[in-house]
Design a protein around this motif. Structure first.
Motif, mmCIF file in Angstrom:
data_model
loop_
_atom_site.group_PDB
_atom_site.id
_atom_site.type_symbol
_atom_site.label_atom_id
_atom_site.label_comp_id
_atom_site.label_asym_id
_atom_site.label_seq_id
_atom_site.Cartn_x
_atom_site.Cartn_y
_atom_site.Cartn_z
ATOM 1 N N TRP A 1 0.841 -1.195 0.000
ATOM 2 C CA TRP A 1 0.000 0.000 0.000
ATOM 3 C C TRP A 1 0.882 1.254 0.000
ATOM 4 C CZ3 TRP A 1 -1.514 -4.429 2.416
ATOM 5 C CH2 TRP A 1 -2.837 -4.876 2.208
ATOM 6 N N ASP A 2 0.441 2.242 -0.783
ATOM 7 C CA ASP A 2 1.157 3.530 -0.814
ATOM 8 C C ASP A 2 0.158 4.626 -1.145
ATOM 9 O OD1 ASP A 2 2.955 5.570 -0.870
ATOM 10 O OD2 ASP A 2 3.942 4.943 -2.719
ATOM 11 N N SER A 3 -0.018 5.544 -0.202
ATOM 12 C CA SER A 3 -0.992 6.633 -0.389
ATOM 13 C C SER A 3 -0.393 7.867 -1.050
ATOM 14 C CB SER A 3 -1.586 7.044 0.972
ATOM 15 O OG SER A 3 -0.548 7.462 1.846
ATOM 16 N N SER A 4 0.884 7.832 -1.381
ATOM 17 C CA SER A 4 1.545 8.983 -1.992
ATOM 18 C C SER A 4 1.003 9.225 -3.400
ATOM 19 C CB SER A 4 3.058 8.739 -2.058
ATOM 20 O OG SER A 4 3.682 9.781 -2.769
ATOM 21 N N THR B 1 2.085 2.483 -7.023
ATOM 22 C CA THR B 1 0.628 2.516 -7.185
ATOM 23 C C THR B 1 0.221 3.690 -8.062
ATOM 24 O OG1 THR B 1 0.365 3.850 -5.191
ATOM 25 C CG2 THR B 1 0.296 1.441 -4.926
ATOM 26 N N SER B 2 -1.060 3.679 -8.449
ATOM 27 C CA SER B 2 -1.614 4.768 -9.260
ATOM 28 C C SER B 2 -2.579 5.577 -8.406
ATOM 29 C CB SER B 2 -2.352 4.192 -10.475
ATOM 30 O OG SER B 2 -3.459 3.403 -10.056
ATOM 31 N N THR B 3 -3.074 6.666 -8.990
ATOM 32 C CA THR B 3 -4.014 7.521 -8.263
ATOM 33 C C THR B 3 -5.294 6.765 -7.945
ATOM 34 O OG1 THR B 3 -3.120 9.449 -9.437
ATOM 35 C CG2 THR B 3 -5.241 9.728 -8.306
ATOM 36 N N GLU B 4 -5.755 5.940 -8.892
ATOM 37 C CA GLU B 4 -7.002 5.202 -8.713
ATOM 38 C C GLU B 4 -6.829 3.978 -7.815
ATOM 39 O OE1 GLU B 4 -5.684 5.871 -11.670
ATOM 40 O OE2 GLU B 4 -6.928 7.620 -12.221
ATOM 41 N N GLN B 5 -5.641 3.407 -7.788
ATOM 42 C CA GLN B 5 -5.420 2.164 -7.042
ATOM 43 C C GLN B 5 -4.216 2.333 -6.137
ATOM 44 O OE1 GLN B 5 -4.733 -1.244 -9.492
ATOM 45 N NE2 GLN B 5 -4.929 -2.718 -7.793
ATOM 46 N N LYS B 6 -4.456 2.331 -4.857
ATOM 47 C CA LYS B 6 -3.417 2.567 -3.870
ATOM 48 C C LYS B 6 -2.760 1.281 -3.358
ATOM 49 C CE LYS B 6 -3.876 6.991 -3.964
ATOM 50 N NZ LYS B 6 -2.782 7.825 -4.534
ATOM 51 N N MET B 7 -3.118 0.139 -3.930
ATOM 52 C CA MET B 7 -2.519 -1.129 -3.505
ATOM 53 C C MET B 7 -2.135 -1.944 -4.727
ATOM 54 S SD MET B 7 -2.943 -4.701 -3.037
ATOM 55 C CE MET B 7 -4.690 -5.104 -2.921
#
Length: 371
Positions: free
Chosen positions: A94-97, A103-109
């Protein structure tokens, strides 16, 4: 019809002398065996089994098919598994950056599914490279990978799941409800735990035996021993193979026993009383309880007159089950694989046979009203 009396009397006088000899039968009388053992040319030794004799015969060499295998004592293992080559790891990152490398803006995992541990114990992670996880627990491996990942993506968090491969699995080959390959849930997985996982032992097996194949070595014991001695329930290692099979040892029964057959050992140690019970006991009115014989053949090297071995390779043991000493001795006298257990016929059977024949003649004519 009065002529029948002299005729029957003549028949009686003709047949009764035969009772002093032997009529054809399915087994010899014990007296015949004893007489043969006293002859100069006898090729077997005769021993009466008594309480005083038991300590001596217990020291004699083993006979028959006696598979002597070592076993491994139990120990305590860890409640966790360790990673081995061939295991598969599933990594969830997981990465919320907003500007994440993973990860992408739409998918954080992002999930890396079934990453196989290489032969050298390493796995490959994008942007990180090869990381060695050999011998680590899943928790320690997660911490190691998390640390490597944070150096590249500080805000990332990692979760790890493990699926055991061949080096963390064992084979349950036979003798159970569900044979197959089973992953080891931890390092505290024992032989009896594996058998339980496989659905338990088949009820049709006589005195089931366990064989553990580890590398080039084979270890063996009986299920009964493991059940009664928990300290012997050894821990498994990855790659072990476990077989459960019927006891291969047997003895033979012959003569005036309930059945004349080959009998598989029903327990690890069988006494003469156990053997006669398995063979169906004695035939009522035919067997001689004073003449239970056990025939056994020793190897040439075992011949050592005295307490160390028999006088001759061929040995006949006699047991008298009409005395207290004989009964107690029969419970202590051990049957060896390949032994022949013979119940001899009573020496009075021939005379009884003649009497029964004559008595039946008189009975038939009496009921017919001839006499």
């Amino acid at each position: 019809m009065r002529l029948l009396f002299p005729l029957l009397a003549a028949v009686s006088l003709t047949l009764l002398p035969a009772a002093c000899g032997r009529l054809p039968g399915g087994a010899p009388a014990s007296e015949e065996i004893i007489q043969q053992s006293g002859q100069v040319e006898a090729d077997f030794a005769l021993y009466a089994v008594t309480r005083a004799f038991l300590p001596s015969v217990a020291q004699w060499p083993a006979t028959g098919k006696q598979e002597r295998l070592n076993w491994i004592g139990a120990s305590t293992g860890a409640k966790t598994q360790i990673i081995q080559p061939g295991d598969k790891l599933t990594l969830r990152i997981w990465d919320s950056s907003d500007n994440s490398l993973l990860t992408s803006t739409e998918q954080k995992m992002v999930q890396l599914q079934d990453v196989r541990v290489a032969a050298n114990g390493s796995i490959f992670m994008p942007y990180v490279g090869n990381v060695n996880v050999l011998g680590l627990t899943p928790d320690l491996a997660r911490e190691t990978l998390q640390g490597e990942l944070e150096a590249i993506v500080p805000s990332a968090q990692l979760q790890l799941d493990m699926a055991e491969g061949r080096n963390n699995s064992v084979d349950l080959v036979s003798g159970v409800a569900r044979p197959g390959t089973y992953p080891m849930p931890d390092r505290n997985f024992s032989v009896m735990g594996l058998i339980s996982t496989g659905g338990g032992i088949s009820a049709s097996l006589n005195n089931p035996q366990i064989r553990l194949v580890r590398g080039q070595n084979i270890y063996g014991t009986s299920v009964d021993t493991l059940l009664n001695t928990p300290r012997l329930d050894t821990l498994l290692r990855g790659g072990d193979r476990v077989f459960v099979e019927e006891d291969a040892r047997y003895f033979l029964s012959f003569g005036a026993t309930g059945t004349e057959d080959l009998h598989i050992f029903t327990k690890d140690e069988m006494s003469a009383m156990d053997a006669i019970s398995v063979a169906g006991g004695f035939q009522d009115g035919r067997a001689d309880p004073q003449g239970l014989l056990v025939l056994r053949e020793y190897g040439p090297d075992a011949v050592a007159p005295g307490v160390r071995g028999p006088r001759l390779p061929r040995v006949v043991f006699t047991l008298d089950l009409t005395s207290a000493d004989g009964l107690f001795s029969a419970r202590k006298f051990q049957i060896n694989p390949g032994d022949l257990v013979m119940a001899t016929e009573s020496p009075i059977n021939d005379a009884l046979t003649i009497s029964n024949i004559i008595g039946n003649f008189f009975g038939v004519f009496s009921r017919a009203g001839v006499l």
